[in-house]
Write an enzyme that holds these catalytic residues in place. Structure first.
Site, PDB file in Angstrom:
ATOM      1  N   TYR A  61     -15.876 -17.374  -1.821  1.00 49.26           N
ATOM      2  CA  TYR A  61     -14.937 -16.347  -2.278  1.00 49.26           C
ATOM      3  C   TYR A  61     -15.458 -15.727  -3.572  1.00 49.26           C
ATOM      4  O   TYR A  61     -15.978 -16.436  -4.433  1.00 49.26           O
ATOM      5  CB  TYR A  61     -13.556 -16.973  -2.548  1.00 49.26           C
ATOM      6  CG  TYR A  61     -12.585 -16.054  -3.257  1.00 49.26           C
ATOM      7  CD1 TYR A  61     -11.718 -15.243  -2.532  1.00 49.26           C
ATOM      8  CD2 TYR A  61     -12.556 -15.991  -4.657  1.00 49.26           C
ATOM      9  CE1 TYR A  61     -10.848 -14.380  -3.181  1.00 49.26           C
ATOM     10  CE2 TYR A  61     -11.684 -15.123  -5.304  1.00 49.26           C
ATOM     11  CZ  TYR A  61     -10.831 -14.326  -4.553  1.00 49.26           C
ATOM     12  OH  TYR A  61      -9.976 -13.476  -5.196  1.00 49.26           O
TER      13      TYR A  61
ATOM     14  N   GLU B 234     -12.809  -7.529  -4.055  1.00 51.06           N
ATOM     15  CA  GLU B 234     -12.739  -8.921  -3.594  1.00 51.06           C
ATOM     16  C   GLU B 234     -13.482  -9.108  -2.275  1.00 51.06           C
ATOM     17  O   GLU B 234     -13.410  -8.247  -1.401  1.00 51.06           O
ATOM     18  CB  GLU B 234     -11.256  -9.304  -3.404  1.00 51.06           C
ATOM     19  CG  GLU B 234     -11.048 -10.756  -2.997  1.00 51.06           C
ATOM     20  CD  GLU B 234      -9.571 -11.053  -2.700  1.00 51.06           C
ATOM     21  OE1 GLU B 234      -8.912 -11.675  -3.542  1.00 51.06           O
ATOM     22  OE2 GLU B 234      -9.098 -10.666  -1.616  1.00 51.06           O
TER      23      GLU B 234
END
Ligand code: GDP
Ligand code: MN
Length: 397
Positions: A101, A189
């Site tokens: 992530y 993101e």
């Protein structure tokens, strides 16, 4: 201004982040030819401005045309948490060894950009942050220095990325930071940032690649990025908000049943608060700005009433430079014109400020059916909440 995954990936690619190439399509037939073009196996992904598409069944792998047809058919038109799927993104499926992530956003309290990285990607990152906070590396960046490769490497190392991909992860973090900075994003993101298994033997090293993209651009900085202007995704936008934008009205759709109009953004925001305090739930934010133009009021009323959820409407007008009697005349003309009284939706008008007494007198004399006049904001809020609940508030003005 949120971007769809595939639009985000276009920005990623522009800044050197590795992504799979693919095609956006809107029909099953186009999905099949896109799949043919990128080569099976493919992944078929719903393009909606909401996360958790995978869990909702909006991300599917297809090995062949038969499977692609079935999945594309199922996903097109699907409702994902209130968002209808109009567009699919078809890309060549990636092999995944592990899911990381990464994100960049502005940490307002620290007044610095914040880079986050975790090797526990793919799943709910909020859950990681809550249950295993140590697995989420948070690194503030000096906005004047930017994110250096050495710094990014330290983040990847601290986050325990696999040794053979430390450089690849660092490159991805630097590129993601560049996306965030140069595109004037408020959020950039990647979840998951994948590591591929690599090919057997020595030449095939493992790659680091963005499998998903979530980007929010600062709409106020859009003028600096004419090439991003077209990314404003009108098809996935709320139809009422799109209409308002086209008409040049400051309108934001909300979830409640009480239509709101005021003059001045601050006044409208306080109105939302006061209505909520009185136990009601606003259906929209609408700032009519200055002026008493009947045409403008008419347009605003039509926009508010186009939302089927609206059960009652509150007009909160403060006469300043625009005098209350002028506003009242505008309202009366507009209401007459639209035939508001003929509809079953009650209006409450609170008029205060310059020439308010005269304004309220005019409204009272016009005796518009279903239009109630209030003097204070609290009184108006209580009236409109009662009306929305189907209760009476005495005889109309
Ligand atoms: P989200 O659910 O909206 O966050 O959509 P994602 O793009 O993150 O996809 C959800 C999940 O689908 C990912 O975490 C992957 O596990 C899986 N997935 C997406 N693309 C691929 C792919 O190319 N290959 C494989 N094997 N899985 C994929
Ligand atoms: Mn994702």
């Amino acid at each position: 201004m949120d971007l769809l995954e595939y639009q985000g990936k276009q920005l990623f690619a522009r800044h050197g982040l590795r992504v799979s190439s693919g095609k956006p399509v809107t029909t099953i037939e186009d999905a099949l030819s896109a799949a043919e073009e990128v080569g099976y196996p493919v992944v078929i992904k719903a393009q909606v401005l909401i996360g958790g598409r995978g869990k909702a069944g909006g991300v599917k792998l297809a090995e062949n045309a038969e499977e692609a047809r079935e999945h594309a058919g199922n996903i097109l038109g699907m409702d994902i948490h209130g968002h209808t799927v109009h567009t699919l993104w078809i890309e060549h499926a990636s092999d995944i060894a592990t899911e990381y992530y990464a994100s960049v956003l502005l940490d307002r309290s620290a007044k610095k950009p914040l880079v986050m990285f975790s090797v526990e990607g793919g799943v709910d990152i909020e859950q990681v942050a809550e249950e295993t906070p140590d697995a989420l590396i948070r690194h503030h960046v000096d906005p004047l220095e930017g994110l250096s490769h050495e710094e990014a490497l330290a983040i990847a190392t601290e986050g325990k990325a696999d040794a053979d991909v430390l450089e690849g992860v660092a490159d991805a973090l630097v590129a993601l930071y560049e996306v965030w900075l140069q595109e004037d994003a408020t959020l950039a993101e990647i979840n998951p940032l994948i590591v591929t298994p690599g090919t057997a033997g020595e030449a095939g090293g493992r790659e680091v690649k963005a499998l998903d993209a979530k980007i929010s651009l600062d709409a106020n900085a859009l003028y600096r990025h004419p090439e991003n202007q077209s990314l404003a995704d009108s098809e996935n936008e709320d139809p009422l908000e799109r209409r308002a934008k086209e008409e040049g009205v400051q309108y934001v759709k909300l979830d409640g049943d009480i239509g709101i109009l005021g003059n001045g953004a601050g006044l409208v925001m306080s109105t939302l608060d006061v209505v909520a305090q009185a136990g009601g739930s606003p259906a929209n934010f609408l700032d009519a700005g200055g002026g008493s133009d009947a045409e403008k009021i008419k347009q605003a009323v039509q926009l508010i009433l186009a939302n089927d959820a609206v059960k009652a409407v509150l007009f909160n007008i403060f006469g300043g430079i625009t005098r209350g009697d002028e506003v009242a005349k505008g309202l009366i003309a507009a209401f007459d014109d639209i035939g508001v009284g003929g509809k079953s939706i009650p209006f409450v008008v609170r008029l205060d400020g310059t020439n308010d007494v005269e304004g309220r007198r005019l409204l009272q004399e016009a005796a518009l059916p279903n239009v109630h006049v209030a003097k204070t904001m609290n009184e108006a809020a209580e009236m409109v909440v009662a009306l929305a609940a189907g209760k009476g508030v005495g005889a109309p003005a």
